[in-house]
Design an enzyme around this catalytic site. Sequence first.
Site, short mmCIF file in Angstrom:
data_model
loop_
_atom_site.label_atom_id
_atom_site.label_comp_id
_atom_site.label_asym_id
_atom_site.label_seq_id
_atom_site.Cartn_x
_atom_site.Cartn_y
_atom_site.Cartn_z
N CYS A 143 7.16 49.66 19.48
CA CYS A 143 7.12 48.20 19.47
C CYS A 143 7.08 47.67 20.91
CB CYS A 143 8.34 47.65 18.74
SG CYS A 143 8.37 45.84 18.67
N CYS A 147 13.66 43.70 22.67
CA CYS A 147 14.97 43.41 22.07
C CYS A 147 15.95 44.45 22.60
CB CYS A 147 14.89 43.47 20.55
SG CYS A 147 13.60 42.40 19.85
N CYS A 150 17.51 47.27 20.41
CA CYS A 150 16.67 48.01 19.45
C CYS A 150 16.12 49.30 20.04
CB CYS A 150 15.53 47.11 18.98
SG CYS A 150 14.53 47.89 17.69
N CYS A 189 12.79 47.24 0.75
CA CYS A 189 12.36 46.53 1.95
C CYS A 189 11.50 47.43 2.83
CB CYS A 189 13.56 46.04 2.75
SG CYS A 189 14.74 45.10 1.76
N CYS A 223 10.70 43.19 -0.18
CA CYS A 223 10.89 42.43 1.05
C CYS A 223 10.14 43.17 2.16
CB CYS A 223 12.38 42.31 1.38
SG CYS A 223 12.74 41.36 2.87
N CYS A 283 14.35 35.55 4.16
CA CYS A 283 15.51 36.39 4.44
C CYS A 283 15.76 36.28 5.94
CB CYS A 283 15.22 37.83 4.03
SG CYS A 283 16.53 39.00 4.46
N ARG A 359 24.13 39.37 2.67
CA ARG A 359 23.93 40.82 2.65
C ARG A 359 24.73 41.50 3.75
NH1 ARG A 359 20.03 41.47 -1.08
NH2 ARG A 359 18.56 39.74 -1.35
#
Length: 421
Positions: A143, A147, A150, A189, A223, A283, A359
């Site tokens: 990616c 972040c 991450c 998901c 999702c 979400c 959640r």
Amino acid sequence: RFLTDAACAFNQSSMATTMAMATVMAVARVGGARLAALRGALSTSRGSSSSSSSASGMAEEVAMGEPKLEEDFNGIHPSIVKNGPAAQSIVEYRNNWTMEEVRCLYNTPLLELVFRAATVHRQCHDPNEVQKCTLLSVKTGGCPEDCKYCSQSSKWSKETGTKATRLMQVDEVLESAREAKAAGSTRFCLGAAWRGTSQVGPRQFDRVLQMVQGVNELGMECCATLGLLNAEDARKLKEAGLTAYNHNLDTSKEHYDKVISTRKYSDRLETLQNVRDAGISVCCGGILGLGETEEDRVSLLHTLATLPTHPESVPVNSLVPVEGTPLAATLKAKEPPTTLELVRYIAAARILMPHSIVRLSAGRLFMDKSAQAFCFLAGANSIFTGDKLLTTPNNDLNQDEQMFEEFGLQGRQPFTYKRNN
């Protein structure tokens, strides 16, 4: 006595004052109707027997149509009533909360806050139902975002050791979905480490659409979290049968720049709007433990609770530091969020967004059963099962099964999302 108890119990914040006023109005309506019926009966008591009978019937009809304090309220605050298919909830649904109201609620003494949250939770949800979800990384690593928490960012892949993978094949994904369903999950998901859907080729996105369609045909909620999403791609996902799209805000807008620099807070909000406009369930939640303050947590809750409509699903994550990421290094000297901090956040979220699914997500691996029980009591009603959450380890399936049996919990069935206008 009823009014006095209600006023004493709910006089600690402006929201509480609103609830207390609802009590007064509810009782006044009941009392007014009964008084009208009584006056009608008395005014005709001197008349004929037929008139008396008519008045008596009218009084009985009015009384039967009005709620009875002992039977209908049953000791529950009358601004909160059972929300079911045949009943209309008057739990306060608002998206105009002020920061001061959210701050006051968040800082309520913990046991009082949990009590209020548990009361709201029981009026809007079955407290014995906890949905099991499974998250699969269909494309890991590589990616371009930065972040700082991450492990999938290409900017520190050497430090984390995360290797970029190709997008999984449809058959592989559907086999994993069938296994998840057999293990009790009702939501599946799909996670892809992309900046956004517009940055990948059409053949890859078409493959994701086939995954969504296949999961949908299994009778599961589907999702996806694929990064930034434009309006056209949101429409295609909706047509493929996507139930929900996950795009977390991560933290407050004030703290955001300290965590991420390659996409703006406004970019995330625009993606959420595209999801809503397509008629897909939103979400959206955040991560505790990113070096934020309690005021940042209040700000994040305020942003979530004042979106045009509340998210259908609000993930609550506790950071699982991954060695090699910038935050893992800078936060070594800091304690992770405690169970009580997590419970406080969940309870506030439950009251602010009463009909949302809260959640309990990343970080659950480090919580014992009693800590998880406290979270369920405060209003959490979903967990993630499976070996991993993207790249971080997750709780053992057998342990979750034992916990459900011990707590008397049952899985939540999948739903058909209807847009809340």
